[in-house]
Scaffold this active site. Structure first.
Site, PDB file in Angstrom:
ATOM      1  N   LYS A 210       6.720  36.961  11.543  1.00  0.00           N
ATOM      2  CA  LYS A 210       5.323  36.458  10.735  1.00  0.00           C
ATOM      3  C   LYS A 210       4.460  35.931  11.477  1.00  0.00           C
ATOM      4  O   LYS A 210       4.277  35.241  12.040  1.00  0.00           O
ATOM      5  CB  LYS A 210       6.358  34.987  10.332  1.00  0.00           C
ATOM      6  CG  LYS A 210       5.366  34.932   8.516  1.00  0.00           C
ATOM      7  CD  LYS A 210       5.441  33.971   8.574  1.00  0.00           C
ATOM      8  CE  LYS A 210       4.171  32.971   8.788  1.00  0.00           C
ATOM      9  NZ  LYS A 210       3.302  33.221   8.131  1.00  0.00           N
TER      10      LYS A 210
ATOM     11  N   GLU B 176       5.563  25.626  20.106  1.00  0.00           N
ATOM     12  CA  GLU B 176       3.877  25.070  20.593  1.00  0.00           C
ATOM     13  C   GLU B 176       3.018  25.098  20.018  1.00  0.00           C
ATOM     14  O   GLU B 176       2.355  25.270  18.814  1.00  0.00           O
ATOM     15  CB  GLU B 176       3.576  26.602  21.900  1.00  0.00           C
ATOM     16  CG  GLU B 176       2.071  25.901  22.426  1.00  0.00           C
ATOM     17  CD  GLU B 176       1.149  25.865  21.896  1.00  0.00           C
ATOM     18  OE1 GLU B 176       0.293  25.370  21.490  1.00  0.00           O
ATOM     19  OE2 GLU B 176       1.133  27.717  21.864  1.00  0.00           O
TER      20      GLU B 176
END
Length: 475
Positions: A172, A247
């Site tokens: 995505k 992250e």
């Protein structure tokens, strides 16, 4: 070619045109004009993609190392061959200066694939000690959520190790910069990816991202994005106890020790902090300098920032294009105002667009000085070309200021004494520390301490996030 793919998803080896779905606008940040639309996926689309990935996993996880190397090699060759097409897409979707797209965004993305090939060739998936074997196996179906600021780079940083590990994928990308992902899906198809191994569903984080995070057929989710988004993904993933690699945000310090070469260190520090229009989670946006050198630093930093050429991203002479989208442009303006309101010393830049640019999400390269740790611009991630210069009295205070943040993604240290720089680097609570502006290393582990995330990307560390560990006793 891209126009016919804009509203399609790539699932199970084929392109699908979803019916009765919303369309999301894609805006050129340099002109503020809508240049296309992508389909907004739903939980149903995620179900179909996850099923395709689940069906493909048993066979692909058993593919030989040579087969996976062959696939990665074809991906690498095609990305190099199509580099200019990807660079032009980055200009369109996020306003990257064409020179920067060509020199950094695309080559670094290509390097992630090459590094994984190098690692896969020598990685030991089976080790034996005594009568116990340790086996590393593909974790399963992986949902990969990538951001708008390094769209292609973050795709290859996740897809390449997942492929190397033998995992299957549902990607995505950010709905704000989706074109490179569509081009990448075409590349994967042309590279001969087995049906269902790589799937692409466009859409928002609230719909597609949430559905992937909570999906029972997804074994792992890797997200690069804001800390807020990472928290939401982790919460949604918790009931199915899937692996979550994040992250996230950063507020990286750049410590200039008093023995650094200031004429070089300051200029490089400003350019590092403003690279990619400051839209990098590890950008060194807090410049920590000895208080007695503050006047010199202010002069050097201002001169560097004022020399940055802001303008049309397709102009090869442009150093800095626009901020990538309206919401981020407005956020940067709010934070510049916050710096002014909190009493920081504005050296250059400031509110509004640079002179001569009447439209587009262009922002002035901005530097504040005499910034203290209680100011918003020192504590919150701005994600724009804004540097905060923070004076310190000695090394101990510099280290304390560097660590006075909820984040811990990146950091920099400048010194003419390598051993002194290493000692300071060892005390900084961050996942990656750069000494004297080294070359980028696609094999170096990347990830954060504290609220900057969990897990690591790049190199062997990135590969192992996509692997499970099995012990076989009595082997």
């Amino acid at each position: 070619m891209l126009s016919e793919r804009e509203t399609q998803f790539y699932i199970g080896g084929n392109w699908h045109e979803p019916v009765n779905v919303m369309r999301l606008p894609v805006v050129d940040p340099a002109s503020e004009q809508v240049i296309g639309h992508v389909a907004a996926g739903t939980a149903n689309d995620v179900d179909v993609a996850a099923a395709a990935a689940r069906q493909a996993f048993p066979a692909f996880s058993k593919a030989s190392v040579s087969e996976r190397l062959g696939l990665l090699g074809r991906m690498h060759a095609l990305l190099k061959e199509r580099a200019e097409t990807f660079a032009e897409a980055l200009v369109m979707e996020m306003g990257a200066a064409i020179s920067f797209a060509r020199a950094s965004q695309v080559p670094f993305a290509t390097e992630h694939i090459r590094v994984q090939m190098e690692i896969l060739e020598k990685y030991r998936f089976l080790t034996i000690e005594g009568r116990t074997a340790t086996v590393k196996e593909a974790i399963g179906v992986c949902a990969l959520i990538t951001p708008w600021n390094w769209p292609l780079y973050q795709i290859t940083a996740k897809v390449a190790p997942a492929i190397a590990a033998g995992c299957t994928i549902v990607l995505k990308p950010s709905e704000l910069s989706p074109y490179t992902a569509l081009l990448f899906a075409e590349l994967m198809h042309d590279a001969g990816i087995p049906a269902g191994v790589f799937n692409l569903v466009n859409g928002t984080g609230e719909s597609v991202g949430a559905a992937l995070a909570s999906h029972p057929d997804v074994d792992m989710i890797s997200i690069t994005g804001s800390t807020r988004a990472g928290v939401l993904v982790a919460q949604a993933a918790a009931p199915t106890v899937k692996r979550v690699v994040q992250e996230l945000g950063g507020k990286s310090p750049n410590i200039l020790l008093d023995d650094a070469n200031f004429s070089e260190a300051v200029a490089k520090g400003v350019l590092a902090g403003m690279r990619n229009v400051g839209q990098s989670c590890s950008a060194p946006t807090r410049m920590l300098v000895p208080a007695h050198r503050l006047d010199q630093v202010e002069e050097l930093a201002s001169a560097t920032a004022r020399a940055i050429r802001v303008g049309a991203p397709l102009d090869p002479s442009t150093d800095m294009g626009p901020i990538a989208n309206r919401a981020q442009f407005e956020r940067v303006q709010v934070m510049i105002q916050a710096g002014i309101d909190d009493g920081a010393k504005l050296l250059c830049g400031g509110l509004g667009r640079p002179a001569g640019l009447e439209s587009g999400f262009f922002t002035q390269p901005t530097i504040f000085s005499k910034v203290t740790s209680d100011m918003r611009i020192a504590r919150e991630e701005i994600f724009g070309p804004v540097i905060s210069i923070m004076p310190y009295k000695d090394d101990e205070e510099a280290i304390a200021i560097a660590n006075d943040t909820v984040y811990g993604l990146g950091a920099h240290v400048q010194s003419s004494d390598p051993e002194r720089a290493r000692r300071v680097a060892a005390r900084i609570r961050a996942g990656q520390v750069h000494i004297n502006y080294p070359a980028w290393d696609g094999a170096a582990a990347f990830g954060g301490y504290k609220r900057s995330g969990n897990g690591r990307e790049y190199g062997v560390y990135g590969l192992e996030e996509y692997l499970e560990t099995k012990s076989i006793l009595g082997y």
